[in-house]
Design a protein around this motif. Structure first.
Motif, PDB file in Angstrom:
ATOM      1  N   ALA A 156     134.782 -31.396 115.792  1.00 10.98           N
ATOM      2  CA  ALA A 156     135.146 -30.241 116.844  1.00 10.98           C
ATOM      3  C   ALA A 156     136.418 -29.685 116.467  1.00 10.98           C
ATOM      4  CB  ALA A 156     135.309 -30.755 118.126  1.00 10.98           C
ATOM      5  N   ASP A 157     137.647 -30.611 116.044  1.00 12.87           N
ATOM      6  CA  ASP A 157     138.804 -29.955 115.759  1.00 12.87           C
ATOM      7  C   ASP A 157     138.850 -29.097 114.309  1.00 12.87           C
ATOM      8  OD1 ASP A 157     139.613 -30.779 118.035  1.00 12.87           O
ATOM      9  OD2 ASP A 157     140.605 -32.612 117.244  1.00 12.87           O
ATOM     10  N   TYR A 158     137.992 -29.721 113.572  1.00 17.98           N
ATOM     11  CA  TYR A 158     137.861 -28.923 112.044  1.00 17.98           C
ATOM     12  C   TYR A 158     137.105 -27.452 112.436  1.00 17.98           C
ATOM     13  CZ  TYR A 158     135.189 -27.360 108.256  1.00 17.98           C
ATOM     14  OH  TYR A 158     134.942 -26.277 107.139  1.00 17.98           O
ATOM     15  N   PHE A 159     136.149 -27.570 113.059  1.00 15.81           N
ATOM     16  CA  PHE A 159     135.693 -26.082 113.325  1.00 15.81           C
ATOM     17  C   PHE A 159     136.343 -25.158 114.095  1.00 15.81           C
ATOM     18  CE2 PHE A 159     131.333 -27.746 112.682  1.00 15.81           C
ATOM     19  CZ  PHE A 159     130.674 -26.799 111.824  1.00 15.81           C
ATOM     20  N   ALA A 160     137.331 -25.674 115.042  1.00 16.06           N
ATOM     21  CA  ALA A 160     138.063 -24.944 115.995  1.00 16.06           C
ATOM     22  C   ALA A 160     139.233 -24.526 114.805  1.00 16.06           C
ATOM     23  CB  ALA A 160     138.893 -25.921 116.817  1.00 16.06           C
ATOM     24  N   SER A 161     139.791 -25.575 114.207  1.00 12.94           N
ATOM     25  CA  SER A 161     140.906 -25.129 113.111  1.00 12.94           C
ATOM     26  C   SER A 161     140.593 -23.937 112.199  1.00 12.94           C
ATOM     27  CB  SER A 161     141.361 -26.119 112.366  1.00 12.94           C
ATOM     28  OG  SER A 161     141.896 -26.993 113.281  1.00 12.94           O
ATOM     29  N   TYR A 162     139.260 -24.263 111.866  1.00  9.48           N
ATOM     30  CA  TYR A 162     138.809 -23.407 110.631  1.00  9.48           C
ATOM     31  C   TYR A 162     138.402 -21.847 111.336  1.00  9.48           C
ATOM     32  CZ  TYR A 162     135.932 -21.757 106.913  1.00  9.48           C
ATOM     33  OH  TYR A 162     135.386 -20.901 105.636  1.00  9.48           O
ATOM     34  N   PHE A 163     137.987 -21.694 112.560  1.00 12.44           N
ATOM     35  CA  PHE A 163     137.466 -20.321 113.034  1.00 12.44           C
ATOM     36  C   PHE A 163     138.647 -19.791 113.894  1.00 12.44           C
ATOM     37  CE2 PHE A 163     133.216 -21.621 111.852  1.00 12.44           C
ATOM     38  CZ  PHE A 163     132.971 -20.509 111.090  1.00 12.44           C
ATOM     39  N   ALA A 164     139.496 -20.380 114.464  1.00 12.89           N
ATOM     40  CA  ALA A 164     140.601 -19.916 115.232  1.00 12.89           C
ATOM     41  C   ALA A 164     141.408 -18.876 114.259  1.00 12.89           C
ATOM     42  CB  ALA A 164     141.608 -20.977 115.723  1.00 12.89           C
ATOM     43  N   ILE A 165     141.598 -19.296 113.152  1.00 12.66           N
ATOM     44  CA  ILE A 165     142.494 -18.349 112.220  1.00 12.66           C
ATOM     45  C   ILE A 165     141.789 -16.943 111.642  1.00 12.66           C
ATOM     46  CG2 ILE A 165     144.187 -20.109 111.463  1.00 12.66           C
ATOM     47  CD1 ILE A 165     142.906 -20.296 108.946  1.00 12.66           C
ATOM     48  N   CYS A 166     140.625 -16.885 112.038  1.00 13.24           N
ATOM     49  CA  CYS A 166     139.807 -15.752 112.094  1.00 13.24           C
ATOM     50  C   CYS A 166     140.078 -14.663 112.612  1.00 13.24           C
ATOM     51  CB  CYS A 166     138.217 -16.054 111.972  1.00 13.24           C
ATOM     52  SG  CYS A 166     137.697 -17.112 110.955  1.00 13.24           S
ATOM     53  N   PHE A 167     140.689 -14.946 113.949  1.00 18.74           N
ATOM     54  CA  PHE A 167     141.065 -14.003 115.023  1.00 18.74           C
ATOM     55  C   PHE A 167     142.667 -13.804 114.999  1.00 18.74           C
ATOM     56  CE2 PHE A 167     136.976 -15.670 115.787  1.00 18.74           C
ATOM     57  CZ  PHE A 167     136.303 -14.556 116.346  1.00 18.74           C
ATOM     58  N   PRO A 168     143.315 -12.756 115.607  1.00 21.71           N
ATOM     59  CA  PRO A 168     144.650 -12.615 115.680  1.00 21.71           C
ATOM     60  C   PRO A 168     145.528 -13.895 116.177  1.00 21.71           C
ATOM     61  CG  PRO A 168     143.606 -10.771 116.625  1.00 21.71           C
ATOM     62  CD  PRO A 168     142.380 -11.799 116.342  1.00 21.71           C
ATOM     63  N   GLU A 169     146.691 -14.003 115.809  1.00 25.78           N
ATOM     64  CA  GLU A 169     147.204 -15.280 115.923  1.00 25.78           C
ATOM     65  C   GLU A 169     147.610 -15.357 117.506  1.00 25.78           C
ATOM     66  OE1 GLU A 169     151.088 -15.371 113.854  1.00 25.78           O
ATOM     67  OE2 GLU A 169     151.585 -17.136 114.694  1.00 25.78           O
ATOM     68  N   LYS A 170     147.842 -14.274 118.489  1.00 31.75           N
ATOM     69  CA  LYS A 170     147.831 -14.637 119.673  1.00 31.75           C
ATOM     70  C   LYS A 170     146.927 -15.519 120.305  1.00 31.75           C
ATOM     71  CE  LYS A 170     146.220 -10.166 121.085  1.00 31.75           C
ATOM     72  NZ  LYS A 170     146.454  -8.942 121.779  1.00 31.75           N
ATOM     73  N   GLN A 171     145.645 -15.440 119.845  1.00 29.79           N
ATOM     74  CA  GLN A 171     144.467 -16.018 120.487  1.00 29.79           C
ATOM     75  C   GLN A 171     144.248 -17.401 119.828  1.00 29.79           C
ATOM     76  OE1 GLN A 171     142.095 -12.569 119.075  1.00 29.79           O
ATOM     77  NE2 GLN A 171     141.182 -12.592 121.219  1.00 29.79           N
ATOM     78  N   HIS A 172     145.012 -17.968 118.762  1.00 28.35           N
ATOM     79  CA  HIS A 172     144.873 -19.143 118.261  1.00 28.35           C
ATOM     80  C   HIS A 172     144.773 -20.418 119.300  1.00 28.35           C
ATOM     81  CE1 HIS A 172     145.962 -17.682 113.878  1.00 28.35           C
ATOM     82  NE2 HIS A 172     144.912 -17.181 114.390  1.00 28.35           N
ATOM     83  N   LYS A 173     145.841 -20.395 119.998  1.00 28.00           N
ATOM     84  CA  LYS A 173     145.912 -21.825 120.947  1.00 28.00           C
ATOM     85  C   LYS A 173     144.579 -21.793 121.679  1.00 28.00           C
ATOM     86  CE  LYS A 173     148.602 -24.667 123.630  1.00 28.00           C
ATOM     87  NZ  LYS A 173     149.994 -24.851 124.043  1.00 28.00           N
ATOM     88  N   GLN A 174     144.342 -20.464 122.558  1.00 29.20           N
ATOM     89  CA  GLN A 174     143.257 -20.609 123.583  1.00 29.20           C
ATOM     90  C   GLN A 174     141.811 -20.926 122.507  1.00 29.20           C
ATOM     91  OE1 GLN A 174     143.182 -19.139 126.556  1.00 29.20           O
ATOM     92  NE2 GLN A 174     141.185 -20.063 126.830  1.00 29.20           N
ATOM     93  N   LEU A 175     141.699 -20.522 121.332  1.00 28.41           N
ATOM     94  CA  LEU A 175     140.347 -20.512 120.459  1.00 28.41           C
ATOM     95  C   LEU A 175     140.457 -21.923 120.121  1.00 28.41           C
ATOM     96  CD1 LEU A 175     140.330 -17.232 118.534  1.00 28.41           C
ATOM     97  CD2 LEU A 175     138.544 -18.177 120.175  1.00 28.41           C
ATOM     98  N   LEU A 176     141.674 -22.484 119.562  1.00 27.48           N
ATOM     99  CA  LEU A 176     141.698 -24.016 119.103  1.00 27.48           C
ATOM    100  C   LEU A 176     141.010 -24.670 120.261  1.00 27.48           C
ATOM    101  CD1 LEU A 176     144.829 -24.378 117.469  1.00 27.48           C
ATOM    102  CD2 LEU A 176     142.788 -24.564 116.223  1.00 27.48           C
ATOM    103  N   SER A 177     141.466 -24.665 121.525  1.00 23.58           N
ATOM    104  CA  SER A 177     140.886 -25.519 122.391  1.00 23.58           C
ATOM    105  C   SER A 177     139.589 -25.263 122.991  1.00 23.58           C
ATOM    106  CB  SER A 177     141.884 -25.240 123.859  1.00 23.58           C
ATOM    107  OG  SER A 177     141.526 -26.078 124.961  1.00 23.58           O
TER     108      SER A 177
END
Lengths: 116, 188
Positions: free
Chosen positions: B47-68
């Motif tokens: 789960a953490d792998y997919f989260a880390s991989y895909f969060a950075i496909c989106f703007p940085e301000k969304q990263h924390k929300q997307l990681l979770s």
């Protein structure tokens, strides 16, 4: 037992301030694996029934089994008629933004404080 | 009620978009839990792998929300794979769109489990997810013997706005059915 600490999470009771702190990442397998945590929380309630306080701000991850445990605990407070409960959460922890407010639906008297 | 029989032993429940396939995905992983046992802790690692991989496909301000959020969703899907009766390989594929992430999880289910499972899913999509989640928690509380929460998909629908669809395909050569679970997660 008033503290449970593993590599992933730390649950501990601050006796002086009567607050249970939840920290880390809790993604355990079903109710069975949550049993020691439930016991700790229940023991604190039995000792200090006048007020239950949880600080969840540093609990970064919680799976649905853990959310179920939290909600069921709130229902147990409602059943016992113990309405004085305070939960402190964090606006910077996404799952808390999404899910913590649901606790008020089970026990409207809960004081839910979301801090930045 | 959103259930359609597509013929040829194929049934669709919920919002299943057939244009998204394993082959059209950005990332696809294949697992063989019947040969190499998966353990519980591996769910959160994946789960953490997919989260880390895909969060950075989106703007940085969304990263924390997307990681979770991605981690929560993938963890719940994988925990379900481990909890429920699965035989054979499991595929997970993720496609990133500007406004949503699409997850496609494919696994095999014993034919005998299909009826109960599909009834459960139909119930899930036929009611308000928040109300259903509240009912489920009350039910879990009343039943002291209950060990599973049943809240994973419900919380994703009620709290995260995720939508789900399932495709059941009969396998002709074995007493199993292929279950394809599609989760669509809106990006805020």
């Amino acid at each position: 037992m008033e503290a449970i600490k593993t590599d992933d999470y730390h649950i501990w009771y601050d006796q002086d301030n009567n607050i249970v702190y939840f920290e880390g990442s809790l993604r355990l397998n079903g109710v069975g694996e949550y049993a020691p945590i439930i016991s700790l929380v229940d023991a604190v309630v039995d000792k200090h029934p006048e007020q239950v306080s949880w600080d969840l701000r540093k609990l970064e991850f919680l799976n649905s089994s853990g959310i179920n445990v939290l909600y069921k605990f709130v229902l147990s407070m409602r059943k016992k008629g113990r309405n004085a409960m305070k939960v402190v959460g964090s606006n910077t922890v996404p799952w808390q933004q999404k899910s913590l407010a649901n606790m008020k639906k089970f026990l409207p008297s809960i004081e839910l404080e979301m801090l930045d | 009620m959103n259930k359609t029989n597509q013929g040829g032993g194929t049934v669709i429940i919920g919002e299943y978009q057939k244009q998204y396939t394993l082959d059209s995905s950005h990332v696809r992983l294949q697992f063989f839990p019947h040969l190499y046992t998966m353990n519980w802790d591996q769910c959160s690692i994946l789960a953490d792998y997919f989260a880390s991989y895909f969060a950075i496909c989106f703007p940085e301000k969304q990263h924390k929300q997307l990681l979770s959020t991605i981690s929560y969703l993938v963890n719940e899907l994988f925990e379900n794979v481990l909890k429920f009766n699965v035989c054979g390989e499991v595929n997970v594929a993720v496609t990133a769109k500007p406004q949503e992430l699409i997850f496609l999880l494919t696994n095999q289910l014993e034919q005998s489990k299909v009826e109960n499972f599909s009834s459960l899913l139909q119930n899930l999509i036929s009611q308000d997810p928040l109300e259903l989640m509240m009912e489920k928690v009350e039910e879990n509380f009343a039943d002291e013997a209950s060990t599973a929460s049943g809240l994973g998909l419900l919380s994703l629908m009620a709290d995260y706005g995720a939508t789900f669809g399932w495709q059941f395909v009969d396998n002709n050569i074995a007493d199993t059915v292929t279950v394809k679970t599609m989760a669509r997660l809106p990006i805020e």
